[in-house]
Design an enzyme around this catalytic site. Structure first.
Site, PDB file in Angstrom:
ATOM      1  CD  GLN A 201      -2.807  -1.410   0.250  1.00 44.71           C
ATOM      2  OE1 GLN A 201      -3.777  -0.662   0.236  1.00 44.71           O
ATOM      3  NE2 GLN A 201      -2.619  -2.359  -0.655  1.00 44.71           N
ATOM      4  N   GLY A 242     -12.098   2.289   3.503  1.00 45.91           N
ATOM      5  CA  GLY A 242     -11.057   1.477   2.889  1.00 45.91           C
ATOM      6  C   GLY A 242     -10.120   2.272   1.993  1.00 45.91           C
ATOM      7  CG  HIS A 243      -7.261   0.015  -0.353  1.00 43.30           C
ATOM      8  ND1 HIS A 243      -6.347  -0.986  -0.539  1.00 43.30           N
ATOM      9  CD2 HIS A 243      -8.393  -0.435  -0.940  1.00 43.30           C
ATOM     10  CE1 HIS A 243      -6.900  -1.980  -1.214  1.00 43.30           C
ATOM     11  NE2 HIS A 243      -8.137  -1.664  -1.457  1.00 43.30           N
ATOM     12  CG  ASN A 244      -6.989   2.828  -3.755  1.00 39.72           C
ATOM     13  OD1 ASN A 244      -5.978   3.396  -3.369  1.00 39.72           O
ATOM     14  ND2 ASN A 244      -6.966   1.617  -4.282  1.00 39.72           N
ATOM     15  CB  SER A 262     -11.664   1.382  -5.339  1.00 44.21           C
ATOM     16  OG  SER A 262     -10.302   1.010  -5.204  1.00 44.21           O
TER      17      SER A 262
END
Length: 333
Positions: A201, A242-244, A262
């Site tokens: 990450q 969460g990520h993005n 995302s």
């Protein structure tokens, strides 16, 4: 902190009827008001109760604009709830510090850069090359990783963890136990062995100005891109992002909501408690999701007005379907 009614009228953009020199010390509700308090009345039917209370003055809507013979001073606003909130913020603010304080137990490398009047509490640990803006207050036990940048006038409460490379804007409030910039849930499965391997990450977390982050919120750093929290967004306790993920400006998200990686959330959206969003889903600007609603992965959600259910749908449709299910269940009895 206390303030005169004239000062509060100026700060809240309200018009004033009554003694402008009267000093207000705090805010309260009608049931617990004292002669030093400011109270709030949004509905005309409760105005008599407000007049009968011990309160010193009342914030009211435009319905009271002609009440020049009112028994108490009035602050009249087109948005009385907002005016009351602004007044409360002024009255609860503390006297400005005249200098910074770094507790002797704090770990501060020589590469850390402090702005003016920064307060660092006990057992804080700062990484290399951290930049902290003016008038930032860091509570006890906070851990801030290397290369973090924090803007001006931020409040970081105890036991917050901020991972390396995170950027935080101005006037941000982060409540106890929040974890910002940790690794996202990114894994790749080896089809031959069934084993999962972590995808590094390498993105960052960017938090805009005037963002409030509740207790025990967790926000992942980006995988290959950055995770972005737009200016003015408010996150309740126990929210996970969460990520993005990219969240627009002035979004409100209630407790226990989970936003998968995302996802994109448009500006001005309102998300109730315990909402779940699958990965790569999109909410267009101004979306309103009721509690426990669900958005499927990769869904582009364009509905306007309040929506409920899983998968989420307009409120009227949701209620019709619930009524139909209820009728079916009664027929089968």
């Amino acid at each position: 902190m206390s303030a005169t009614l004239q000062k509060l009228a100026e700060l809240t953009g309200s018009s004033l009827i009554g003694d402008s020199t009267l000093t207000i010390c705090s805010v309260a509700n009608l049931n617990h008001a004292t002669p030093r308090d400011l109270v709030f009345c949004e509905d005309e039917k409760y105005l008599g109760d407000a007049f009968a209370s011990p309160a010193a003055a009342i914030v009211v809507g435009e319905f009271a604009a002609s009440a020049h013979d009112a028994p108490k001073p009035l602050l009249i606003s087109t948005q009385p709830r907002l005016a009351f909130a602004k007044a409360a913020k002024v009255l609860r603010s503390h006297k400005k510090r005249s200098g910074g304080i770094v507790h002797p137990t704090a770990v501060v490398p020589p590469t850390v850069v402090f702005g003016a009047e920064v307060v660092v509490g006990a057992y804080v640990v700062l990484g290399e090359h951290v930049h902290i803006g003016d008038r930032v207050c860091i509570g006890a036990g906070v851990c801030i990783g290397s290369d973090v940048k924090i803007g001006t006038d931020c409040e970081i409460h105890s036991r917050v963890t901020i991972y390396h490379g995170t950027h935080i804007g101005n006037h941000v409030i982060i409540h106890a136990g929040a974890v910002l910039g940790s690794d996202g849930f990114g894994y790749v499965r080896d089809k031959l062995t069934g084993r999962y391997h972590q995808m590094p990450q390498i993105g960052h977390l960017i938090v805009g100005d005037h963002v409030d982050i509740g207790a025990n919120v967790t926000i992942d750093r980006g995988g290959l891109e950055d995770t972005v929290i737009g200016a003015g967004t408010k996150l309740d306790n126990l929210v996970h992002i969460g990520h993005n993920v990219r969240i627009g400006e002035n979004v409100v998200i209630a407790a226990q909501t989970g936003i998968s990686g995302s996802c994109t959330i448009g500006a001005g959206s309102i998300i109730g408690g315990q909402v779940g969003m699958g990965d790569h889903a999109t909410l267009e600007e101004g979306t309103i999701l009721g509690g426990q609603s669900g958005i499927l992965s990769e869904k582009i959600f364009r509905e306007k007005g309040p929506c409920f259910g899983t998968p989420a749908k307009p409120l009227k449709q949701y209620l019709r379907e619930q009524a139909a299910l209820s009728r079916l269940s009664r027929r089968s009895e």
